[in-house]
Design an enzyme around this catalytic site. Structure first.
Site, short mmCIF file in Angstrom:
data_model
loop_
_atom_site.label_atom_id
_atom_site.label_comp_id
_atom_site.label_asym_id
_atom_site.label_seq_id
_atom_site.Cartn_x
_atom_site.Cartn_y
_atom_site.Cartn_z
N SER A 60 15.44 33.69 13.17
CA SER A 60 15.51 33.34 11.74
C SER A 60 15.37 31.87 11.43
O SER A 60 15.34 31.49 10.26
CB SER A 60 16.82 33.86 11.14
OG SER A 60 16.77 35.25 10.94
N LYS A 63 12.79 30.89 8.95
CA LYS A 63 12.99 30.80 7.50
C LYS A 63 13.00 29.36 6.99
O LYS A 63 12.97 29.13 5.78
CB LYS A 63 14.30 31.50 7.10
CG LYS A 63 14.28 33.00 7.36
CD LYS A 63 15.55 33.66 6.83
CE LYS A 63 15.55 35.16 7.07
NZ LYS A 63 16.04 35.52 8.41
N SER A 115 20.93 34.08 5.70
CA SER A 115 19.75 34.39 6.52
C SER A 115 19.15 35.73 6.13
O SER A 115 18.80 36.55 7.00
CB SER A 115 20.10 34.37 8.01
OG SER A 115 18.94 34.33 8.80
#
Length: 382
Positions: A60, A63, A115
């Site tokens: 993640s 992101k 997240s």
């Protein structure tokens, strides 16, 4: 003679002891990460590295790119209904449901704090129309940033074939993203209050980055985890003018490793004060004078560096060929790019050091004959 010899020996022992203490104080940390890097946020210099150019899945922390592109896409506070298919995704979530009304700003918070994979997919579809097209946008930006070991398949970080990056690339991506003030503001929050839903209602999102409360000076950036990638963490920390970015990929002890790397980094890097050049000017048109003097807000810039000197700092004046009068004292009139070894550190505004009146506003000069006529008129009008 014996006394002199004894003093000399004592001096040598003391010197060796001090040197040993200094070396020990800045000994490189042992980290459990498969790959790690610590860089200066100002210059991009590598302070510590372990397999930092190896391409690995980064979960993640992906992101970071998705959020940066979302923030740059505009219309951050325009409300819209999330795409019902985009939010049907496994893993971490900001809690989006079909029919929810959100803004891009909400989605950015949902990506950086809890997240949310749902937030990442919703942002991608809103910006590009599909996840595939958004991935193209991500990869185009990666190329422009010179991230040679980076390839994006998904906006969330859930693995796709070829999806991955290196610790160094992720550090440089974070360096770019943190230049966006809104990005930096969001990722530094321990929690944030938003209003979204169907209809929108107030709720709180909690940040997964525990390092924010574990180490003084930490202000971001992003956590990540998948079974394939392991624990991934990108963080940033600033102390006493020293600004560092740390990345670990596939690290079972990421919190402790980041702390150890920061301890090492803050003992190793230093801050230099580079004087901003004086006497900068820009050409003017339509005014009393042909050049406008420029001044910065501060007379010097502080740069966190591993091995650089003031001579390594370059200054580039960014301005139009000329500026038009009238110009008021204190107006922003140009920009100054500050670079280290041709890599941009920051860009600062330059201000007008004086006021310049437009030529049409200047009073006309009177000749002797005109002044004589005015004097006679004044005399006979009494």
């Amino acid at each position: 003679m014996k006394r002199i010899f004894a003093v000399l020996v004592a001096f040598i022992i003391t010197a060796v002891s001090v040197r040993c203490h200094t070396v020990c104080a800045v000994a490189q940390p042992e980290v459990s990460a498969k790959a790690a890097v610590l860089i200066s946020a100002d210059t991009g210099e590598v302070v510590y590295a372990k397999n930092c150019n190896e391409k690995l899945p980064m979960a993640s922390t992906t992101k970071i790119m998705t959020t940066l592109l979302c923030l740059e896409s505009g219309g951050l506070y325009d409300q819209f209904v999330v795409d019902s298919e985009a939010i049907k995704v496994e893993g971490s979530s900001m809690g989006l449901q079909e029919g929810d009304i959100v803004t891009k700003y909400d989605l950015c918070c949902g990506m950086l704090l809890p997240s949310g994979n749902d937030a990442a997919n919703a942002a991608a579809v809103r910006i590009s129309g599909s996840i595939g097209k958004f991935a193209e946008l991500m990869n185009d930006r990666a190329r422009k940033l010179g991230l040679s070991k980076t390839y994006f398949v998904t906006p969330s970080g859930l693995e796709g074939e070829g999806h991955g990056s290196s610790a160094y690339d992720m550090a440089m991506l974070a360096r770019e993203a943190l230049r966006n003030e809104l990005f930096r503001s969001i990722c530094s929050q321990d929690s944030i209050k938003l209003e979204f839903g169907d209809p929108p209602y107030v709720r709180w999102l909690k940040n997964t980055n525990k390092l924010l409360n574990m180490y003084d000076g930490v202000y971001g950036v992003k956590t990540g985890f998948t079974d394939e990638a392991g624990r991934c963490l990108v963080s940033a920390c600033e102390r006493d003018g020293k600004d560092l970015i740390c990345v670990t990929l596939n690290d079972r002890s990421d919190w402790n490793d980041h702390i150890a790397m920061y301890d090492y980094g803050f003992d190793t890097v230093r801050v230099i004060d580079a004087a901003i050049p004086a006497g900068m000017t820009v050409n003017t048109v339509g005014g009393e004078v042909d050049k406008l003097r420029l001044v910065p807000k501060d007379s010097s810039v502080r740069v966190c560096t591993m091995a650089g000197n003031e001579e390594d700092i370059q200054f580039t004046l960014l301005t139009a060929p000329f500026v038009y009068a009238p110009i008021n004292y204190g107006d922003e009139a140009a920009m100054l790019r500050i670079s280290f070894m041709r890599r941009e550190v920051e860009t600062v505004p330059l201000y007008a050091a004086e006021s310049i009146t437009a030529a049409a506003e200047r009073p006309e000069k009177k000749g002797i004959f005109t002044k004589f006529k005015e004097m006679l008129g004044s005399f006979f009008s009494r």
